[in-house]
Structure formats: C-alpha cells, structure tokens
Design an enzyme around this catalytic site. Sequence first.
Site: not given
Lengths: 392, 326
Positions: A126-127, A129, A244
């Site tokens: 995941q990118g 934050s 999620e």
Amino acid sequence: MDLRFTEEDLRFRSRARSWLKDNIPKTARPAHGAEAAQFDRDWQRKLYEHGWAGLIWPREFGGLGLSEVQQVIWYEECARAGAPHYINTTYVALMHAGPTIIACGTARQKADHLQRILTGESLWCQGFSEPNAGSDLASLKTSAVVDGDDLVVNGSKTWTTDGQHADFQELLIRTTPGSERHKGLTWVICDMSSPGITVHPIKTMLGDEHVNTTFYDDVRIPLTNVVGDLGGGWKTAMSTLAFERGTGFIGDQLALYERVNQAIRLAGKTRLEDGTLAIHDSNIAGRLALIKADTMAIRAMTLAQISEIQQSGNPGPKGSIMKLMVTGTSKSLSHLVAEILGWEFMEFNGDRTDHPWTYEYLWSWVYTIAGGTSEIQREIIADQLLELPRAR
Amino acid sequence: MFLALDPDEQAISDAAADFLVNEFPLERLHKVPRDISKLEAFAELGWLGLAAPESAGGSGLTIVEEMLFFIQNGRVAGPLEILIQVLAIAAAQSAPAVSESLICGKAGVALLVEQAADRIRLIGNADARYALAVSPRCASLFELNLANCQSVMCLDSSVAMYTGDGTMIRPVLEQAGGAVWQQAQIDVSAMQLGLAERALEMIVGYAKQRQTFGRAIGAYQAVRHPCADMAVRVETARSQLFYAATAFKEGHEDAVMQTDGARLLADRAAKLNTDTNIQLHGGIGVTDEHSAHLLLKRANLLGRLFGTSRQHMASLLDVAGMPREA
C-alpha cells in the site's frame, strides 16, 4: 433471528475441514524476509490450485462467488486447523487491490492483475500514508504531473508494509497541481520495479523490518494504470478502506477466539510468583472472562453485520466499531498474558514462532495504529454513527 | 443464519416501545417516584405471557421476543414487576392453578434477592402474594406474608424493597433445573442494554446542544471519544445478547456460556454508560431534576440480580483441559 446454517453451508464446512486437515503446510512460516514471502506465495498458489482462492470474489473475475457466511465458515475452519494466517504478504493484493480493481478498474487492468493476485504470483503493498500524512490522509503531498502518456511521480510514502517483497503498489498521489485535501488525488497501479523507486526498511520495536519508507524520484507510470478517474482517487481509496473496515477483519476475529482459549489453558497451568495458579487469581480470571465475552461478541457482531449487509447492502460505520473491538481486545489479551507468563515473557529472540505471546504483545500497538488508529476510528463513529458536531 | 431483526421481531419491538414510552416514560419517575402496580393491565395487553405457551394463556412466542420487550423496558427504567411476574410464570409451569393466577395478573410476586438464616430481602410488587427465588439449580415459589415485612427505602426509589425473617415465606413449588435462571439472565441483560442505549442517546443529544468555549461540547474529542466508546459497548452487548437469546431458543450446546457472556457485557455497558453519561453532562448531571441518575440507580439494582459476575464468569473459563477450582 436464526443461527442455523443451511445444508449447503454445512457441506461447505465439512469439505473445508477435511481439505485443510490434509493440506496445511507441515513446516512453520519463516518469521520474516524473502523466505516468508515465498511461503505465502506457495500457500496462496496451493489455495488457488485446489479451488479455495477468492472466496467472495465474483466468479467472472476468477473468484468462487461464495456467500459472506461461507467466508466466515472458511476462516473458522482455518483458525481451527491452524492454517497459515491470512494477514501475510498476500493481504494487500487479496483484500485491497483486488477488490478495488474489481470495483473501479478497467477491463485491461482486471485482465492483467486479478488472476495473478489469486494465484499468489503478484504481491502488492500500500502507498497511502506519508511521513507528514498519516491519520490526516487527505493532506498527502506526493505528486505527479502528466507527461505524454505517463504520470511522473515525485515524493515519499511510508509504513509500506512488505514493500521490499511487493511487485505492485496501490499508490495514492496528488495529480492536480495546487489541489487541496480530498480533491485532485489519483489512485494508480505502480510497478515496484520501475526506475526511480527506492525502498528503505524501517526497523520496528519488534526487531524486524516489515515496514518501509518508499521514495519516488521521477518515476514514470503509464496513465493506463490509473484506477477510477484521474483526480478521483479519494473515491477509489475509500472503496478500498470501506472493504477493509467492513469485512476484511473476519479472519482475525475468529483466530482471536482460539488465542483466548489458549490463554485460558495457559492460566490453568501457570503459577504466579506467589505460587497461585493464575486462573485462581480473581483479577486475572475476571479479565480473561471479559476478554472471552468480548471475543464471542465480536463473532456475533460479524454475523450481525453480514445480516445487515444482506438487509441494506451496506456495512456502514459499524466497521469502525469492529476494528476498535478486534484490536482493543487483542491488545488486552496479549497484555494480560504478559502478566501471567512472568519472567518467561521476557525471553525474546525476535522470532514469532519461538515466542508468540511476546511477539503478539509488541504487535498489539501495530494493530491499534495501522489501518486507521483507534483514535481515528472513534472520530468516524462520532461523525458517522452518532452524528456529533465536528471541530475539523 | 440471520442475526438481525426480521419484520415480525421488529414489529414486537416497536409495539413494546410504543407502549412503554407512552405509559411509562422515564420522566414519570420525577413526578411519581414509584410505579403503581398495573399487573392486570399488563396481562390484558399480553406482555406477561409473551413467551408462555398458548395452552397456559400465553402468546406462544419465544425468549427472543421477550428479550426485545425487556430492552424497551430497560430504556425507560420500566416496571420491574413485569420481569418478576414473567419469571414466576415460567417457574410455575407445572402448577396450572398458580400459573393462571399469575398470567392474568391477579396474584403479584416479589423477588427474593437475599435469603439468609435470619433475614430475607425482597423487591417488587407491593401487593405480592408470592415470593420467587431463582438459582442456577432451581426456581422456587413461596407464599408470602408481605404485610408483616418491613418496607425499606431503595436507592432505585422506583422499586419497593422489603426485609423480613424466614417465617414470612412458606414453600409452594419448586422447578428443578436452570431454565428460569437462564431466562432471567437474558431478560436482565436486555434491560441493562436498554439502559446503556438510553444513556448514550441522552449524552449524544446534550453534546449537540450544550456550548462551551464557543462550540458544542460534542466537537471536543474529550467528549466525543467517550461517546464513541459508549456506542462500542452498546453494539457489543447487543450483538452478544441477540446471539445468546437465539442460541437459547434453538437449544444450542453452548447456550449457557453465550448467555453468561451476554450478561457480563450488558452489565459492563450499563455500568459504564450510565456513569459516563453523568460525567459528560457536568453539573446538571448530578441534579435530581435530571434523568441521568435514574439510569445509574436502575443499573445498580439490575447488576445485583441473579448472581455475581464471578458466577457469570465460570462457564466462560471452563475450557477443555482446565483444572477444577478447589
């Protein structure tokens, strides 16, 4: 209300149980590193080959098209059989990227990625934050300009879990120059082998390096990799997070129940420093009983949520209640076991398999911080469920 | 597998809410501190025999509908005599004459909450003819000489409390087994959940109105986060209670453990939510004219009924391979 499973569900359960009994790996998962990632790929490949991958994904995208109830049954059987935990290096691919591409992707993106996710061939990270944008995700600054048929990306992302093993990244960046907050963002598929990407590991207090900071230096990404609309990335990202917070934690909830019973057995054979059996200490017994009750309630809440989705089609903000309960109860449990274990708890070589309870204890903060901190979950509940006034 | 209210269940819940909110609004307790007994009226409306079999004059519904009624009862700190009467009806199943006098509301019942060698303590109906005692092993009904008992003030002033000695009661019947005890756990958990829900709604309403430092207090994280925690406790307790009542109805093997879990979580939700509600209200929260204390006092009463938390914990800690307590 009705707790009975259908005949079909019961048959599914017995099929899952007998397959898992014969097929779970004989060796433990390596604690970290490339060996761990390979272990996860192999297990996912096996699930795919035997028809257990993509449980609730639609059939047209290679999934099994099962009901949410059957997904619960599968995770219950996995927990019971001691199957590899599904939160591993395949998690972002299967639980984030895949569902997002199914919901918002182009035909080409679906063809390129979905099957490779299901077979374990491609791992994702995941990118979202950034060093200066965590809980306040909309303040993110990593940006891209359009140059010909490409986006050219510059900036940095952080907490990139398993970034060193990933083939692709779900990358959220600012593509409209001068835009603010939720506007002007784009959700794009980033090939992690692209020139200009540097992955720097961050050593955590657990002693391992599962998270990273990722730097982008003129990284070119084809515009055809944009998922959803250019500038419409917030909407795409929210569909990922809703997934999620909705049902993505079902497996943890059920595995937690097994851990609580393990802890009760542990308290039934461990003596405290004064010689008392831990379970006979009223403080410990009282806390264990409440943790068990909470864990039972989490299962009930999961079933209630599935029923409500059937009724209204939407899990709503209750996903935040679920995340608070699962991560909070898990934390209470590992902290209580730390007391029960006494000095044994202090023996720790950094290996999850050797010292699971100490590892769980250290992990408990990752749990209550990652994927939206407990504080952010309370904000969501206050905003969306209770509709309290906002200061933000 | 369906763990949300179906349309029939929703209709029962709505009907119970309508009745209780109109006839017994929480605010009534500021004017008339103690409810007058209305057992015969409750009987006529069918609230006493919801889960009793039709052959015994009941509605033939289940513990699930009964639970839904008691959630609504809890929300208004409603008449406690309904709970006691419903349990007494269940205890008297094998004695048709007694059962009939109970289900039509002609004979009232008080609940024995303490029974020592030299002293008994009762709560409930002021005209009670019977006393009910419920334990995990049996439910017993006694003839009661309430006229010679001493009336004492109760912290929850909506409830009548009496003390006396053992000569005030004489055994009438005993039903062996833990069925009434389990039913009591579900009903009390439901009332506790109702209190916890009401406390949450009370403070959320106030937090939207009350201004400090130039904005509504609900905008401050010091207020909104405890409110979010109250909501978490309510949802947790509700999910577990729905599960437990359904498991009890369907006769699941683990129904006792599920019910005990529901009781622990409902007690926690009621205790902490009625407390937090007062704290977040600030000064107005401790005044007599405000309703917050009514919820707190009722939660204190209900938390003492039918066993201690130690008793409710035992089934949850009874995992295969555990040593028995000495």
